[in-house]
Write an enzyme that holds these catalytic residues in place. Sequence first.
Site, PDB file in Angstrom:
ATOM      1  N   HIS A 129      41.293  50.966  41.925  1.00 53.51           N
ATOM      2  CA  HIS A 129      40.068  51.761  41.710  1.00 53.51           C
ATOM      3  C   HIS A 129      40.246  53.231  42.114  1.00 53.51           C
ATOM      4  O   HIS A 129      39.385  54.057  41.792  1.00 53.51           O
ATOM      5  CB  HIS A 129      38.891  51.180  42.490  1.00 53.51           C
ATOM      6  CG  HIS A 129      38.474  49.818  42.030  1.00 53.51           C
ATOM      7  ND1 HIS A 129      38.201  49.534  40.708  1.00 53.51           N
ATOM      8  CD2 HIS A 129      38.303  48.649  42.711  1.00 53.51           C
ATOM      9  CE1 HIS A 129      37.871  48.249  40.602  1.00 53.51           C
ATOM     10  NE2 HIS A 129      37.933  47.698  41.787  1.00 53.51           N
TER      11      HIS A 129
ATOM     12  N   ASP B  26      40.688  37.825  42.296  1.00 53.36           N
ATOM     13  CA  ASP B  26      39.247  37.645  42.497  1.00 53.36           C
ATOM     14  C   ASP B  26      38.528  37.146  41.245  1.00 53.36           C
ATOM     15  O   ASP B  26      37.301  36.994  41.257  1.00 53.36           O
ATOM     16  CB  ASP B  26      38.595  38.936  43.021  1.00 53.36           C
ATOM     17  CG  ASP B  26      39.123  40.195  42.357  1.00 53.36           C
ATOM     18  OD1 ASP B  26      39.864  40.080  41.352  1.00 53.36           O
ATOM     19  OD2 ASP B  26      38.793  41.298  42.842  1.00 53.36           O
TER      20      ASP B  26
HETATM   21 ZN   LIG Z   1      38.879  43.202  42.199  1.00 56.04          ZN
END
Ligand SMILES: [Zn+2]
Length: 307
Positions: free
Chosen positions: A126, A244
């Site tokens: 990110h 995830d």
């Molecule tokens: Zn993630």
Amino acid sequence: MTVAWITHADCRRHEMGEGHPECPERLDAISDHLLSTGIMGLLAPFDAPLATPEQLGHAHASLHVRELFAASPAEGYLQVDPDTAMNPHSLQAALRAAGACVLATDLVLDGTVERAFCAVRPPGHHATRSAAMGFCFFNNVAVGIRHALDVRGLERVALVDFDVHHGNGSEDILGGDDRVLMVSTFERGLYPFSGDDPRAANMVNVGVGRGSDGMALREAFADAWLPALNAFRPQLIFVSAGFDAHFADEMGGLRWTEKDYAWITSRIAEVAREHCAGRIVSTLEGGYSLPHLARSVAAHVRELAGA
Ligand SMILES: [Zn+2]
């Protein structure tokens, strides 16, 4: 097949407060499981070096690097965004995490190992060219990719990102760099709410709906990733390995399993054998349900090792 296992004790010292899901225990869960199952014995351990400002500068604005060095707190926490904080050890951990990807690239390109897995935190995908966000400070995989291109002279590098979240930072840094092909899957409508409209032609983004199981991954691979990877003919494949999207991981709403992670790793390995002598550099991104993270990494690493 020799696979490097690259990590550092500094990566455990970064923590963002009581109850934060991106916690040091993630790395403990992984290493405990790999030791108890004997998988660690298949791997060649290396300590992650610190990335240098010059190496970070291949992927990040120099102002971003200088600001993070300046922001590092002497005590307590410095909040970077609502979900992301620095403690006194975070900068060092972030430098190790990015440095791991540089070392992994060198080990693989020098032929010391065929593949490498970076068991590091903070994660990276990110982090944009100029901002830390979403638990990420430096974009570890992008730093490794730019090292492969700018320093080691490769001409075509692929990035596969199967984290449940869209790798907006990697897209920000690598979008429009025609030396890179990025293929990814992510859950639509989830943080960071991007990816549906790829920013550049070298991005193959496959958003899947909440509740999708491993069939969605198989379709993404067969219909979108594989044709693009075969046309691109990468000389090295990087993986942003987030776990995830697992059904037990409450960070997202997908329903993948350890078997799906083994399956996709095996497919990536086939592409690597076809185009780049099997060479893969994989690095940990997300994954927050500790027992499932540990088993998923084990499935991934076992396939990397060809065991
Ligand atoms: Zn993630």
